[in-house]
Design a protein around this motif. Structure first.
Motif, PDB file in Angstrom:
ATOM      1  N   THR A 173       5.896  -9.334  -1.489  1.00  0.00           N
ATOM      2  CA  THR A 173       6.180  -7.607  -1.701  1.00  0.00           C
ATOM      3  C   THR A 173       4.717  -7.056  -2.149  1.00  0.00           C
ATOM      4  OG1 THR A 173       4.645  -9.201  -4.100  1.00  0.00           O
ATOM      5  CG2 THR A 173       7.578  -9.669  -4.067  1.00  0.00           C
ATOM      6  N   ASP A 174       4.210  -7.115  -1.225  1.00  0.00           N
ATOM      7  CA  ASP A 174       2.803  -6.880  -0.758  1.00  0.00           C
ATOM      8  C   ASP A 174       3.024  -5.787   0.312  1.00  0.00           C
ATOM      9  OD1 ASP A 174       1.294  -8.013  -3.606  1.00  0.00           O
ATOM     10  OD2 ASP A 174       1.281  -9.647  -2.057  1.00  0.00           O
ATOM     11  N   LEU A 175       3.585  -5.904   0.871  1.00  0.00           N
ATOM     12  CA  LEU A 175       3.106  -6.056   2.038  1.00  0.00           C
ATOM     13  C   LEU A 175       3.348  -3.559   2.483  1.00  0.00           C
ATOM     14  CD1 LEU A 175       4.029  -5.747   5.740  1.00  0.00           C
ATOM     15  CD2 LEU A 175       6.260  -6.134   5.288  1.00  0.00           C
ATOM     16  N   GLU A 176       4.784  -3.339   1.343  1.00  0.00           N
ATOM     17  CA  GLU A 176       4.675  -1.836   1.351  1.00  0.00           C
ATOM     18  C   GLU A 176       3.273  -1.235   0.592  1.00  0.00           C
ATOM     19  OE1 GLU A 176       7.122   0.062   3.203  1.00  0.00           O
ATOM     20  OE2 GLU A 176       7.318  -2.170   3.640  1.00  0.00           O
ATOM     21  N   ALA A 177       2.345  -1.607  -0.530  1.00  0.00           N
ATOM     22  CA  ALA A 177       1.036  -1.744  -0.814  1.00  0.00           C
ATOM     23  C   ALA A 177       0.467  -1.470   0.183  1.00  0.00           C
ATOM     24  CB  ALA A 177       0.675  -2.503  -1.650  1.00  0.00           C
ATOM     25  N   ALA A 178       0.014  -2.936   1.361  1.00  0.00           N
ATOM     26  CA  ALA A 178      -0.578  -2.375   2.544  1.00  0.00           C
ATOM     27  C   ALA A 178      -0.562  -1.575   2.756  1.00  0.00           C
ATOM     28  CB  ALA A 178      -0.342  -4.238   2.780  1.00  0.00           C
ATOM     29  N   ARG A 179       0.042  -1.172   3.280  1.00  0.00           N
ATOM     30  CA  ARG A 179       0.799   0.247   3.977  1.00  0.00           C
ATOM     31  C   ARG A 179      -0.304   1.464   3.440  1.00  0.00           C
ATOM     32  NH1 ARG A 179       5.069  -1.043   8.177  1.00  0.00           N
ATOM     33  NH2 ARG A 179       6.404  -2.269   7.565  1.00  0.00           N
ATOM     34  N   LEU A 180      -0.289   1.615   2.620  1.00  0.00           N
ATOM     35  CA  LEU A 180      -0.800   2.510   1.726  1.00  0.00           C
ATOM     36  C   LEU A 180      -2.397   2.795   1.188  1.00  0.00           C
ATOM     37  CD1 LEU A 180       1.650   3.666  -1.091  1.00  0.00           C
ATOM     38  CD2 LEU A 180       1.480   4.408   1.072  1.00  0.00           C
ATOM     39  N   ALA A 181      -2.590   0.870   1.602  1.00  0.00           N
ATOM     40  CA  ALA A 181      -4.136   1.042   1.194  1.00  0.00           C
ATOM     41  C   ALA A 181      -5.419   1.293   2.305  1.00  0.00           C
ATOM     42  CB  ALA A 181      -4.168  -0.465   1.053  1.00  0.00           C
ATOM     43  N   ASP A 182      -6.176   1.587   1.727  1.00  0.00           N
ATOM     44  CA  ASP A 182      -7.344   1.824   2.643  1.00  0.00           C
ATOM     45  C   ASP A 182      -8.050   0.596   2.933  1.00  0.00           C
ATOM     46  OD1 ASP A 182      -7.557   5.025   2.874  1.00  0.00           O
ATOM     47  OD2 ASP A 182      -7.734   4.319   0.689  1.00  0.00           O
ATOM     48  N   GLN A 183      -8.243  -0.622   2.737  1.00  0.00           N
ATOM     49  CA  GLN A 183      -8.878  -1.830   2.646  1.00  0.00           C
ATOM     50  C   GLN A 183      -7.155  -2.964   1.544  1.00  0.00           C
ATOM     51  OE1 GLN A 183     -12.427  -2.564   0.681  1.00  0.00           O
ATOM     52  NE2 GLN A 183     -12.742  -4.306   2.123  1.00  0.00           N
ATOM     53  N   VAL A 184      -7.584  -4.166   3.179  1.00  0.00           N
ATOM     54  CA  VAL A 184      -6.552  -4.885   2.675  1.00  0.00           C
ATOM     55  C   VAL A 184      -6.850  -6.326   2.405  1.00  0.00           C
ATOM     56  CG1 VAL A 184      -4.076  -6.164   3.407  1.00  0.00           C
ATOM     57  CG2 VAL A 184      -4.383  -3.408   3.263  1.00  0.00           C
ATOM     58  N   ILE A 185      -6.754  -6.642   1.340  1.00  0.00           N
ATOM     59  CA  ILE A 185      -7.577  -8.305   1.266  1.00  0.00           C
ATOM     60  C   ILE A 185      -6.286  -9.319   0.887  1.00  0.00           C
ATOM     61  CG2 ILE A 185      -8.749 -10.147   0.444  1.00  0.00           C
ATOM     62  CD1 ILE A 185     -10.417  -7.481  -0.593  1.00  0.00           C
TER      63      ILE A 185
END
Length: 221
Positions: A173-185
């Protein structure tokens, strides 16, 4: 050069909590066919919205209080989360919880940590025989993934051009958000996906780890 303002979008199930609460509910209350639906979601054969809707439709509405009591008793907050919330407040970093979970357990579990105004999750309807999920945060015109609670849409609605988007999560559920992020944790399934797709990320197990990662980012900024 203007320094970008950090803004944090944090998942709930398996991220703030030690385990996925939807999976825990299904294991305890659902008939066996829930597992096949879950596997279809993880394999991206059906959308998250379709899969979650189908899984909860297996549960009778009469079980609402039993399910809520169960999850309130068994959900464990990941170590360091309270300190992380305090850190974000101290640094004036906006912190939003964006969750594919459901209001009747997400909001009570987080009540002592996060204002309900800063929680974005799915809603629930117990008026019929089976539990029905309501989707107040569906995809905008830029997303065609039928997310249910669309994290990229929420990010786009809340962020300004100069924001530095930080995504914390663990699952599909977090994958598409991660594609938009400047930083992924990331941890668990999301970490594996980021590795496979070449999305840069930092690993974490506790929110003390998350704070250390963010502090190092402050130094670099």
């Amino acid at each position: 050069m203007t320094t970008k303002q950090p803004i944090i979008f944090c998942d709930f199930d398996g991220t703030i909590t030690n385990s996925d609460n939807i999976i825990a509910i299904m294991k305890e209350f659902a008939p066996p066919e829930w597992d096949g639906i879950k596997n279809q979601v993880l394999a991206q054969e059906v959308s998250i919205k379709e899969g979650v809707g189908k899984m909860f439709a297996l549960l009778p509405s009469s079980k609402k209080q039993d399910i809520k009591n169960f999850i309130m008793k068994h959900a464990e907050i990941r170590e360091g989360f309270a300190e992380f919330v305090s850190y974000a407040k101290e640094k004036n970093i906006p912190l939003y919880v964006v969750s594919g979970g459901i209001d009747f357990f997400v909001e009570p579990i987080l009540a002592s940590y996060i204002s309900s105004e800063d929680i974005y999750c799915n809603s629930s309807d117990f008026s019929q025989n089976q539990i029905s999920i309501v989707w107040p945060h569906t995809c905008d015109n830029s997303c065609e993934n039928d997310c249910g609670c669309c994290k990229p849409t929420i990010i786009r609605s809340l962020c300004k051009e100069n924001d530095r988007i930080i995504v914390i999560g663990d699952s599909i559920t977090d994958l598409e958000a991660a594609r938009l992020a400047d930083q992924v944790i990331a941890r668990d399934f999301l970490a594996d996906k980021c590795k496979n797709l070449g999305i840069p990320f930092s690993s974490f197990e506790t929110f003390f780890d998350v704070m250390e990662i963010l502090k190092k980012s402050e130094v670099r900024a």
